[in-house]
Design a protein around this motif. Structure first.
Motif, PDB file in Angstrom:
ATOM      1  N   ARG B 318       0.835  -1.206   0.000  1.00  0.00           N
ATOM      2  CA  ARG B 318       0.000   0.000   0.000  1.00  0.00           C
ATOM      3  C   ARG B 318       0.870   1.256   0.000  1.00  0.00           C
ATOM      4  O   ARG B 318       0.574   2.218  -0.692  1.00  0.00           O
ATOM      5  N   TRP B 319       1.931   1.215   0.786  1.00  0.00           N
ATOM      6  CA  TRP B 319       2.829   2.364   0.836  1.00  0.00           C
ATOM      7  C   TRP B 319       3.465   2.588  -0.544  1.00  0.00           C
ATOM      8  O   TRP B 319       3.511   3.716  -1.038  1.00  0.00           O
ATOM      9  N   ILE B 321       2.433   1.700  -3.539  1.00  0.00           N
ATOM     10  CA  ILE B 321       1.477   2.174  -4.526  1.00  0.00           C
ATOM     11  C   ILE B 321       1.129   3.640  -4.281  1.00  0.00           C
ATOM     12  O   ILE B 321       1.112   4.447  -5.207  1.00  0.00           O
ATOM     13  N   SER B 322       0.870   3.978  -2.993  1.00  0.00           N
ATOM     14  CA  SER B 322       0.465   5.361  -2.735  1.00  0.00           C
ATOM     15  C   SER B 322       1.620   6.312  -3.041  1.00  0.00           C
ATOM     16  O   SER B 322       1.409   7.379  -3.600  1.00  0.00           O
ATOM     17  N   THR B 323       2.849   5.924  -2.730  1.00  0.00           N
ATOM     18  CA  THR B 323       4.009   6.766  -3.059  1.00  0.00           C
ATOM     19  C   THR B 323       4.106   6.999  -4.565  1.00  0.00           C
ATOM     20  O   THR B 323       4.330   8.127  -5.030  1.00  0.00           O
ATOM     21  N   TYR B 324       3.866   5.912  -5.326  1.00  0.00           N
ATOM     22  CA  TYR B 324       3.941   6.002  -6.784  1.00  0.00           C
ATOM     23  C   TYR B 324       2.883   6.950  -7.326  1.00  0.00           C
ATOM     24  O   TYR B 324       3.168   7.814  -8.160  1.00  0.00           O
ATOM     25  N   ILE B 325       1.647   6.795  -6.802  1.00  0.00           N
ATOM     26  CA  ILE B 325       0.557   7.633  -7.302  1.00  0.00           C
ATOM     27  C   ILE B 325       0.791   9.090  -6.915  1.00  0.00           C
ATOM     28  O   ILE B 325       0.615  10.005  -7.735  1.00  0.00           O
ATOM     29  N   VAL B 326       1.234   9.326  -5.680  1.00  0.00           N
ATOM     30  CA  VAL B 326       1.474  10.706  -5.245  1.00  0.00           C
ATOM     31  C   VAL B 326       2.550  11.357  -6.117  1.00  0.00           C
ATOM     32  O   VAL B 326       2.399  12.498  -6.552  1.00  0.00           O
TER      33      VAL B 326
END
Lengths: 461, 461, 461
Positions: B318-319, B321-326
């Motif tokens: 989750r971390w 993926i969220s880092t990538y999207i941000v």
């Protein structure tokens, strides 16, 4: 005495293709259904009936005669009459002497009469060879040919030859005969079809009660509390979130309850210093339904796995994640990886996966065909060693789940702790006591007691 | 000779409700436990003992006499004595003539004596009817009534009537008798309870060895390498990421090892030109544990599925993926859909799902109750055709997994290729050789050889 | 007549350790394989052959004689000759009188001859005791020792003693004999190894046809339509998205088809007013393959579960979600939680999980070893009550899946409704009709009819 064996011999040897006549006493539903089926399988059938007129429903290829005439036509007579009317067979005792009488009756209640119907029949017609059979098959299934259910027909009787002939008929009807021994087994055979999962009642009622308790517990904490204090509508938690809290809790508690009686019995034996006194009744009953308890626990664990795996597809979860990421992006910051969190999350999942894996192994081993193929030593190894390993892994899974917030006061709502904490009580007790019992100072005397040693031999007298 | 059958007949016929007396020689733990249980089931029990004094532990409803007196009271005598003391029965041979002696003994080691205990007993008391039974049941289980394990009691003996009577007693104790034929089977029955999963030893040791090897391989590549070169702490990979690398690798290798011996035996037969010479021992043994190898492979595959399905719930994922999207959002760009990637990802997953599905089918078919219900042709179809399909799908799954980076030099770390590439060696060899063997020019002679044809008949002489 | 029993008695009693000689007629592949195996198990073997010269392939420890000489050496003669050559045994009838002849032959087609081979043999050699056995074992498996498949050997015969001796040999070869009764069972035993999943043909063909139909249906709607109208390349949907549409559709339709015949038969019985007339043939056949239909449905449901659970790992799905989140972030807005959506999504998933859970329970109950351990009442409860519950849950799952867009005109493409809507037709019909049949005004007469009552008794005459 000499004539009867030769009679059977004659019947058994001319089986080339012609089948021996079968007589059926009684033209009720089951008698007719069995008659139909026997005719289909190539047996000549003759019915014995009080009145030979009411023959509209009787299969057309069958003869209908009075009882005495019908009995003389066949060596095997199927008694398709209710037990209350068996008395009428007493006057026919001479004709029935040496014949094979097949008792197919069932009762309405378990242990309705002091002796089984078949044994009662043997008392009324002492000269006949009584065989119990067919009582587990339903007339409807026989008639419609849709025997999806068990095709097993339990057969018992004192005369080997008679039993053999009845078993041949059973096989000819595409059913599977199972020799249950002498007529002593008739009582059990008659009770069998009246049961409806007797061993499952306690585990299912228990889990129902626990489910209701934990449902309201979680409802208060997870739905009513946020509604009252934060005015948030989380009613949709009813569909997945709350079931996914109840399921693991029940799985863990029930699994611990499988191993609790073993621990209790060890304590009782150590205290008494002998194995030769009966356990209290409740403990005996509890021990007998451990397998069922374990399987119900496995069912809850499987549901928990499914509920957990769909989490990322849930619309609510997707919304929560996307809201979180968007807020991060809008605040222009990226959080670094929290290694502790990663460790906790991964090890909690890994413990759960391994626990579930061994739990499923236990379940597979309890399938009748598998457990029949392992010996006592292997069964003990799986159910005891693997069982405790499963309990240990699942308890650890739940402990790590709490993670950093475990026992933290902020997780209390209205003084209620998280539901999962309640579920840890029983498994922890079982594991701790089991650990104590393994210590050599207790394990040695316990092993001696189980091998027959007594601390105080006078006890058993 | 004439008296004995009538004797049995008498016993068998008066079974209405009264049970015949059972005599037990020996007051050890098992003798007492069996005595208790028999009394509970309604059998009068008489113990035969050297001293009639040491009777504190003996069930109170049982009589204790000396051996000769006790033997005369019953037609069935259970010998609850160790083999070493059988000699003392020799002087009693006259009294025991025509009686049914039930040998319940076990040994400490497999094939400890040249002949089975039951056959030894038959030599000492030649006039008695020896029946082997009860040796698979433990005294503790009998006593506590918690027979969760197999209730099967193997029974063998040369006298049909005697065997039948012992089987009736077995049934009366709520156990399931299994007729194993004549006394020749006693050796195997005595060996049975001493085994602890003998067929599983090799597969489990092999997979343990491979697990350790691949664990350190992955540890070096995935944890130590990034720590050394990029100073990243990926130690939490130990919980899920590395197991999820090891599991599929082992599943694939073990599955290939199930089919390798079949391929090897075909090559050997083609080379020798005959089927009438034994394979080397190691190949014979390997062939006999193929089912177990396959089931261990299935266990690893199931773990792989669970580990894979929890990926999206992992905190680390989750971390990431969220880092990538941000980072995408902050850079103000959206990547377009990469169709090739979508194809690779989807077909890799689809191949894995189908492979696992057929693998589970194979596993279900190997359940004893299922495989007993299919004939040889059906079994061959499932295990051979479906088995190779599974191997093909799983190998393809692994090949596509590599995707664009397959064989790319950048995936080497310290000259070590990705672990999954090592796992492809055996399955690819098996599939290629199998494909070659299917070619008509090899398949035809092989079929002939397996039907008994010989290239060089002199070989077998 | 007196000599034969004593003969058997003699053979049965001297079994201490020496095994009786077995004669094999015929030196073909199966005869030699069986001979090898018998010698390995300690039996002296003598072959009966026309020419005693062609003995190169014959196991070296075996004697080869002409038929008459060989037959005199043994009490048991295994006839490893094809049925066409049985005639040559007629002249040997005197020598074979009282011997046990074991028929091991198989045919090439089911019901090839009017009578079974074993019964034909009994006609040719009327004085011998014919036992049918070993026909389900393959020579190759026997030879190579790799009997992974069923070790069951069906045995039948009219002479109990002869059957017992053959069963002892079967056990000595590490195979499991199954007594199938008298020689009448030979026909079925001979047909058994020729079958290849006969009950599975219809369910598999049906599901194949439906799969092809729905594959092209979804291809048109989900791949071709967007390509034509929006020029989007969704060809990778072929790997997961389209299978994951087909699987649940087939699972639901096939599950409904399991319960449709029961509903139809109830309507037919109500209309006819009797249960004593046969259903049409197609309905009978349909009813007999309900279990297989259900298991195929379960297979599709399992695939659907796997396909669904990998959704969050798919590269396409990750791209779609990240694109959506990035666009939200770039537009600087956060969508609030849509509670209705959360409810729909969660309850749709929960219904699916519960439906699948009960479906798996149904599947486990249909395992032979489990269904043999439940009685008729329990089986009916599981298959009928739990079955309808499963159908209800799965149908509700599909209805809620449509959610707000269910029946909305925008979901039509080229006038084609969504595929899942087609799958709802059959289950909804079954559930509605079943609900109507449960109403007391229909349930009461139906129950009466099934208990044997007839509205119009003349019908059955």
């Amino acid at each position: 005495m000499n004539k009867i064996p030769s009679n059977i011999m004659a019947l058994a040897s001319n089986t080339s293709n012609k089948r021996e006549t079968v007589c059926i006493f009684g033209t009720g539903d089951f008698g007719r259904a069995l008659g139909h089926k026997l005719i289909q399988s190539g047996y000549p059938v003759v019915f014995g009936s009080r009145s030979t007129q009411t023959s509209g429903l009787i299969p057309k290829d069958a003869e209908v005669l009075n009882h005495a005439e019908a009995a003389q036509k066949a060596a095997i007579i199927i008694i398709a009459i209710q037990r209350q009317h068996y008395n009428f067979l007493a006057p026919l005792a001479d004709i029935l002497h040496g014949k094979i009488l097949v008792d197919i009756s069932n009762n309405l209640k378990i242990n309705q009469y002091p002796e089984s119907n078949a044994e009662y029949l043997a008392q009324i017609v002492p000269g006949a060879k009584i065989v119990k059979a067919f009582n587990t098959v339903s007339a409807w299934a026989l008639q419609s040919g849709t025997l999806d259910a068990s095709r097993q027909v339990f057969v018992c009787g004192n005369d080997m030859g008679a039993k053999q002939m009845v078993m041949d008929i059973v096989r000819a009807l595409s059913l599977t005969p199972l020799d249950q021994g002498s007529l002593l087994a008739a009582q059990e055979i008659e009770n069998y079809p009246l049961q409806l999962f007797p061993m499952w009642k306690f585990p299912i009622l228990l889990s129902l009660g626990l489910t209701i308790f934990f449902f309201f517990y979680c409802l208060i904490r997870d739905v009513i509390y946020p509604y009252v204090y934060e005015n948030k509508n989380f009613s949709f938690f009813l569909a997945i979130s709350i079931p996914n809290r109840i399921c693991p809790i029940l799985a863990l508690i029930l699994l611990a309850l499988v191993y609790l009686p073993g621990v209790l019995s060890a304590i009782i034996q150590l205290y008494r210093g002998t194995k030769y006194r009966r356990f209290p009744d409740w403990l005996d009953k509890w021990m007998l339904c451990r397998k069922q308890l374990g399987l119900v626990a496995l069912a809850f664990a499987s549901l928990h796995v499914l509920y957990t795996l769909v989490i990322p597809i849930r619309s609510f979860v997707r919304w929560r994640i996307s809201t979180y990421i968007v807020s991060q992006a809008l605040n222009n910051k990226t959080e670094p990886l929290d290694t502790t969190n990663a460790w906790l999350s991964d090890s909690y999942l890994a413990l759960g996966i391994l626990g579930f894996f061994f739990f499923v192994l236990l379940g597979i081993t309890s399938l009748p065909s598998v457990s029949n193929n392992v010996n006592w030593r292997e069964f003990r190894f799986v159910q005891s060693k693997l069982g405790y390993l499963t309990l240990l892994l699942c308890t650890a899974h739940t402990l790590v789940y709490g993670g950093k917030w475990f026992l933290s006061p902020t997780s209390y709502r209205w003084y209620l702790p998280s539901a999962y904490m309640l579920s840890l009580i029983v498994p922890c007790i079982v594991l701790v006591v089991k650990f104590v019992l393994i210590l050599p100072c207790l394990d040695k005397p316990l092993t001696q007691i189980r091998q027959g040693w007594e601390r105080n031999p006078r006890y058993s007298e």
